[in-house]
Scaffold this motif. Structure first.
Motif, PDB file in Angstrom:
ATOM      1  N   ILE A 253       0.764  -1.248   0.173  1.00 30.70           N
ATOM      2  CA  ILE A 253      -0.114   0.056   0.005  1.00 30.70           C
ATOM      3  C   ILE A 253       0.643   1.115  -0.071  1.00 30.70           C
ATOM      4  O   ILE A 253       0.615   2.036  -0.759  1.00 30.70           O
ATOM      5  CB  ILE A 253      -0.970  -0.150   1.122  1.00 30.70           C
ATOM      6  N   VAL A 254       1.726   1.238   0.933  1.00 29.78           N
ATOM      7  CA  VAL A 254       2.635   2.715   0.961  1.00 29.78           C
ATOM      8  C   VAL A 254       3.728   2.663  -0.222  1.00 29.78           C
ATOM      9  O   VAL A 254       3.864   3.703  -0.838  1.00 29.78           O
ATOM     10  CB  VAL A 254       3.657   2.438   2.202  1.00 29.78           C
ATOM     11  N   SER A 255       4.146   1.534  -0.766  1.00 27.28           N
ATOM     12  CA  SER A 255       5.213   1.338  -1.983  1.00 27.28           C
ATOM     13  C   SER A 255       4.423   1.859  -3.070  1.00 27.28           C
ATOM     14  O   SER A 255       4.888   2.842  -3.824  1.00 27.28           O
ATOM     15  CB  SER A 255       5.580  -0.003  -2.185  1.00 27.28           C
ATOM     16  N   PHE A 256       3.273   1.629  -3.350  1.00 29.75           N
ATOM     17  CA  PHE A 256       2.311   1.930  -4.686  1.00 29.75           C
ATOM     18  C   PHE A 256       1.682   3.293  -4.606  1.00 29.75           C
ATOM     19  O   PHE A 256       1.326   4.184  -5.475  1.00 29.75           O
ATOM     20  CB  PHE A 256       1.541   1.039  -5.143  1.00 29.75           C
ATOM     21  N   LEU A 257       1.538   3.935  -3.150  1.00 25.57           N
ATOM     22  CA  LEU A 257       1.122   5.327  -2.859  1.00 25.57           C
ATOM     23  C   LEU A 257       2.360   5.975  -3.484  1.00 25.57           C
ATOM     24  O   LEU A 257       2.113   7.049  -4.105  1.00 25.57           O
ATOM     25  CB  LEU A 257       0.653   5.500  -1.570  1.00 25.57           C
ATOM     26  N   ILE A 258       3.459   5.537  -3.074  1.00 23.64           N
ATOM     27  CA  ILE A 258       4.814   6.409  -3.333  1.00 23.64           C
ATOM     28  C   ILE A 258       5.021   6.407  -4.757  1.00 23.64           C
ATOM     29  O   ILE A 258       5.670   7.173  -5.463  1.00 23.64           O
ATOM     30  CB  ILE A 258       5.923   6.000  -2.598  1.00 23.64           C
ATOM     31  N   SER A 259       4.648   5.441  -5.492  1.00 27.55           N
ATOM     32  CA  SER A 259       4.992   5.016  -6.762  1.00 27.55           C
ATOM     33  C   SER A 259       4.374   6.166  -7.815  1.00 27.55           C
ATOM     34  O   SER A 259       4.735   6.195  -9.142  1.00 27.55           O
ATOM     35  CB  SER A 259       4.707   3.647  -7.360  1.00 27.55           C
TER      36      SER A 259
ATOM     37  N   ALA B 293       2.294   0.794  10.623  1.00 29.48           N
ATOM     38  CA  ALA B 293       1.121   1.847  10.268  1.00 29.48           C
ATOM     39  C   ALA B 293       1.152   2.743  11.424  1.00 29.48           C
ATOM     40  O   ALA B 293       0.865   3.982  11.370  1.00 29.48           O
ATOM     41  CB  ALA B 293       0.074   1.070   9.875  1.00 29.48           C
ATOM     42  N   GLU B 294       1.199   2.101  12.860  1.00 26.84           N
ATOM     43  CA  GLU B 294       0.991   2.576  14.018  1.00 26.84           C
ATOM     44  C   GLU B 294       1.940   3.984  14.095  1.00 26.84           C
ATOM     45  O   GLU B 294       1.716   4.982  14.692  1.00 26.84           O
ATOM     46  CB  GLU B 294       1.283   1.869  15.284  1.00 26.84           C
TER      47      GLU B 294
ATOM     48  N   GLU C  99       1.303   8.327  13.604  1.00 27.25           N
ATOM     49  CA  GLU C  99       1.437   9.387  14.526  1.00 27.25           C
ATOM     50  C   GLU C  99       2.040  10.753  14.059  1.00 27.25           C
ATOM     51  O   GLU C  99       2.189  11.799  14.684  1.00 27.25           O
ATOM     52  CB  GLU C  99       2.606   9.040  15.581  1.00 27.25           C
ATOM     53  N   LEU C 100       2.536  10.688  12.515  1.00 29.40           N
ATOM     54  CA  LEU C 100       3.150  11.727  12.128  1.00 29.40           C
ATOM     55  C   LEU C 100       2.282  12.972  11.546  1.00 29.40           C
ATOM     56  O   LEU C 100       0.879  12.897  11.346  1.00 29.40           O
ATOM     57  CB  LEU C 100       4.034  11.465  10.735  1.00 29.40           C
TER      58      LEU C 100
ATOM     59  N   ALA D 173      -2.140   5.626   6.914  1.00 25.62           N
ATOM     60  CA  ALA D 173      -1.952   4.961   8.109  1.00 25.62           C
ATOM     61  C   ALA D 173      -2.858   5.291   9.126  1.00 25.62           C
ATOM     62  O   ALA D 173      -3.300   4.454   9.979  1.00 25.62           O
ATOM     63  CB  ALA D 173      -0.660   5.458   8.511  1.00 25.62           C
ATOM     64  N   LYS D 174      -3.521   6.459   9.094  1.00 24.46           N
ATOM     65  CA  LYS D 174      -4.419   6.752  10.276  1.00 24.46           C
ATOM     66  C   LYS D 174      -5.796   6.020  10.048  1.00 24.46           C
ATOM     67  O   LYS D 174      -6.096   5.736  11.010  1.00 24.46           O
ATOM     68  CB  LYS D 174      -4.702   8.345  10.395  1.00 24.46           C
ATOM     69  N   SER D 175      -6.082   5.946   8.611  1.00 20.71           N
ATOM     70  CA  SER D 175      -7.417   5.309   8.301  1.00 20.71           C
ATOM     71  C   SER D 175      -7.257   3.806   8.895  1.00 20.71           C
ATOM     72  O   SER D 175      -8.108   3.187   9.369  1.00 20.71           O
ATOM     73  CB  SER D 175      -7.778   5.317   6.958  1.00 20.71           C
TER      74      SER D 175
END
Length: 272
Positions: free
Chosen positions: A107-113, A150-151, A155-156, A177-179
């Motif tokens: 999820i994170v990798s392809f958000l960044i992609s 994700a936790e 927090e960021l 991450a918050k979701s």
């Protein structure tokens, strides 16, 4: 160390196939890969592959990760003899396998992609792992960082990951991450869903559109029905499949064909 003779497996092709961003060529035929909390080095000479781990770790983790129980030769043999383009693409990328990767990491990798290239994506992921992951050792002198939970990222501040070169994508990752930590979307529930339901659920997360959701479904959930369409795939479809890709013929392995096409469009044409 575990040494195997493998068909349709090429670690160099997998490394450059755009599905995994924590795999590196260390030297010549030696590659390293970090998956979640695990680190592995792989050496390949022809069809002979050496996995630098013990047998238990190979059997319980890496064998599944590399999808080594699947017969990719059957996928290649299923290609229409009259489809010279797809046959050429599969011959060029014959050693690609669809990895079984961690859902959160994908999820994170392809958000960044999004609107990014592979070199920059790798750098962004290295940055967030080094800053927010845990430093580990493989016991053989290799140090690496785990993928941040994700936790931690929840927090960021939304713009905090700009310091890791994510730019506007920082808010995508932090809001997602918050979701997840807030219970709006459940990763465990998504893992149990069929392809269409999983894709729809993923698209509830901030910043995830159809293409990114398909990438996650293919590379994390192993839904082979997924057929992500980016610029490279769109060009191939326009040039070779003006009436649409013949998905019916390749039902159940569309995503494998997508990878052959993507890899060929990305690297094959450059080599002539």
């Amino acid at each position: 160390m575990i040494t195997k003779e493998l068909d349709c497996f090429n670690i160099a092709q997998i490394c450059d196939s755009g599905q995994c961003f924590r795999m590196r060529q260390k030297r010549d035929n030696l590659y390293s890969v970090i998956a979640g909390n695990e680190y592995l080095e792989v050496t390949q000479n022809g069809g002979q592959c050496t996995f630098h781990c013990d047998e238990n770790k190979y059997e319980t983790f890496w064998k599944k990760y590399f999808d080594l129980n699947a017969d990719y030769k059957k996928y290649i043999e299923s290609i229409d003899e009259e489809d010279s383009y797809l046959k050429k693409a599969s011959e060029f990328g014959f050693g690609i396998r669809i990895l079984r990767q961690d859902l959160w990491e994908m999820i994170v990798s392809f958000l960044i992609s999004q609107q990014n290239n592979i070199v920059r994506i790798r750098r962004c992921i290295d940055n967030i792992c080094e800053r927010y992951g845990e430093k580990r050792s493989d016991g053989c002198g290799n140090f690496y960082y785990t993928f941040p939970k994700a936790e931690i990222l929840a927090e960021l501040h939304e713009d905090a990951l700009k310091d890791c070169n994510l730019g506007y994508r920082s808010k995508y990752v932090v809001r997602t991450a918050k979701s997840l930590t807030g219970g709006e979307v459940s990763l465990e529930a998504i893992k149990q869903m069929p392809y269409k339901e999983a894709k729809a659920e993923l698209m509830k997360l901030y910043g995830i559109g159809e293409k990114v959701a398909d990438c996650i479904c293919l590379f994390a959930l192993h839904h082979f029905e997924a057929f992500p369409v980016d610029t490279h795939i769109r060009q191939a479809l326009e040039g070779h499949y003006p009436d649409g890709f013949p998905a019916e013929r390749y039902r159940g392995c569309e995503g494998v064909m997508q990878q052959y096409i993507f890899y060929y469009e990305l690297l094959g044409k450059k080599l002539g």
